[in-house]
Design a protein around this motif. Structure first.
Motif, PDB file in Angstrom:
ATOM      1  N   LEU A 287       0.823  -1.203   0.000  1.00 17.71           N
ATOM      2  CA  LEU A 287       0.000   0.000   0.000  1.00 17.71           C
ATOM      3  C   LEU A 287       0.860   1.258   0.000  1.00 17.71           C
ATOM      4  CD1 LEU A 287      -2.696  -0.966   2.659  1.00 17.71           C
ATOM      5  CD2 LEU A 287      -2.976  -0.942   0.177  1.00 17.71           C
ATOM      6  N   ASP A 288       0.452   2.254  -0.747  1.00 16.79           N
ATOM      7  CA  ASP A 288       1.118   3.557  -0.717  1.00 16.79           C
ATOM      8  C   ASP A 288       0.806   4.262   0.593  1.00 16.79           C
ATOM      9  OD1 ASP A 288       2.152   3.249  -3.262  1.00 16.79           O
ATOM     10  OD2 ASP A 288       0.458   4.251  -4.239  1.00 16.79           O
ATOM     11  N   GLY A 289       1.797   4.924   1.164  1.00 20.21           N
ATOM     12  CA  GLY A 289       1.600   5.734   2.358  1.00 20.21           C
ATOM     13  C   GLY A 289       1.779   5.002   3.672  1.00 20.21           C
ATOM     14  N   VAL A 290       2.052   3.697   3.635  1.00 21.30           N
ATOM     15  CA  VAL A 290       2.224   2.937   4.873  1.00 21.30           C
ATOM     16  C   VAL A 290       3.618   3.215   5.437  1.00 21.30           C
ATOM     17  CG1 VAL A 290       2.396   0.630   5.881  1.00 21.30           C
ATOM     18  CG2 VAL A 290       0.591   1.139   4.228  1.00 21.30           C
ATOM     19  N   GLU A 291       3.662   3.588   6.709  1.00 26.35           N
ATOM     20  CA  GLU A 291       4.933   3.914   7.353  1.00 26.35           C
ATOM     21  C   GLU A 291       5.431   2.816   8.273  1.00 26.35           C
ATOM     22  OE1 GLU A 291       5.084   7.848   9.033  1.00 26.35           O
ATOM     23  OE2 GLU A 291       3.765   8.626   7.477  1.00 26.35           O
ATOM     24  N   HIS A 292       4.552   2.229   9.072  1.00 27.38           N
ATOM     25  CA  HIS A 292       4.944   1.181  10.020  1.00 27.38           C
ATOM     26  C   HIS A 292       3.917   0.060   9.948  1.00 27.38           C
ATOM     27  CE1 HIS A 292       7.840   3.876  11.908  1.00 27.38           C
ATOM     28  NE2 HIS A 292       6.897   4.793  11.915  1.00 27.38           N
ATOM     29  N   VAL A 293       4.395  -1.181  10.021  1.00 29.17           N
ATOM     30  CA  VAL A 293       3.504  -2.346  10.009  1.00 29.17           C
ATOM     31  C   VAL A 293       3.900  -3.250  11.167  1.00 29.17           C
ATOM     32  CG1 VAL A 293       2.652  -4.314   8.686  1.00 29.17           C
ATOM     33  CG2 VAL A 293       3.364  -2.242   7.485  1.00 29.17           C
ATOM     34  N   PHE A 294       2.904  -3.742  11.895  1.00 26.83           N
ATOM     35  CA  PHE A 294       3.126  -4.648  13.016  1.00 26.83           C
ATOM     36  C   PHE A 294       2.211  -5.851  12.855  1.00 26.83           C
ATOM     37  CE2 PHE A 294       3.568  -0.251  14.334  1.00 26.83           C
ATOM     38  CZ  PHE A 294       4.853  -0.230  14.832  1.00 26.83           C
TER      39      PHE A 294
END
Length: 196
Positions: free
Chosen positions: A89-96
């Motif tokens: 996805l565009d714009g995703v900064e952090h994923v947990f």
């Protein structure tokens, strides 16, 4: 772990605080010469302990859009599918990823609604439900207080201490808390390789 000593951990703490810290400043702090510090940092990269040097940007000053926190509950067995979709996805900064099958991500989205974004980008059959919250503010602490640097055993997840072991398998480096974990990991690895 045999390959890391207290000086390595001191160097890592200094780099976590400021990855652009000059080698001569690190050398003064740990009592080594700058070339020796450079060699140690190169070795830490070779070991896979240091993966990359990054910038910590305040994206709210540089990016347009609305900051959101999205909690996606994946269907059983579909966490990897949801994670792969979120990472694209565009714009995703952090994923947990949580132990109970949730993929939580912080993103800065343009005018498009989250519903449309989820519907277009994620496999609907992999998503059980999701929740979206608007963020008023966020911060990231690269050096949380009271947390010591430690490697995690690739077999059991325990902390790797000075008695730990390291193995390079098919070009990748793995860290283990004990020889038993190393042996179990190598056996499983061989079984999977033979089955493939």
């Amino acid at each position: 772990m045999r390959e890391l000593d207290e000086t390595d951990f001191e160097i890592l703490q200094l780099l976590v605080a400021d990855a652009r810290r000059p080698y001569n400043e690190i050398a003064d702090a740990v009592g080594l010469s700058p070339p020796t510090v450079s060699d140690r940092i190169d070795r830490l990269q070779d070991l896979g302990v240091i993966r990359r040097f990054t910038l910590d940007l305040d994206r709210s000053l540089l990016s347009e859009g609305v900051a959101v926190l999205v909690d996606v509950r994946a269907e059983p067995g579909r966490v990897a599918d949801v994670l792969a979709g979120v990472e694209e996805l565009d714009g995703v900064e952090h994923v947990f990823v949580t132990a109970d099958g949730h993929v939580v991500f912080h993103a800065r989205l343009q005018e498009a609604s989250v519903e449309a974004l989820v519907a277009e980008s994620l496999d609907a059959e992999a998503v059980r439900e999701y929740d979206v919250r608007l963020l008023a503010d966020s911060s990231w602490n690269s050096q949380p207080r009271g947390v010591e640097l430690a490697l995690e055993c690739d077999e059991c997840g325990n902390t790797v201490t000075a008695e730990g072991e390291t193995a390079r398998i098919d070009g990748d480096r793995y860290h283990f808390c004990c020889s038993s974990c190393k042996s179990r990991f190598e056996e499983k690895y061989e079984e999977l390789r033979e089955a493939a």
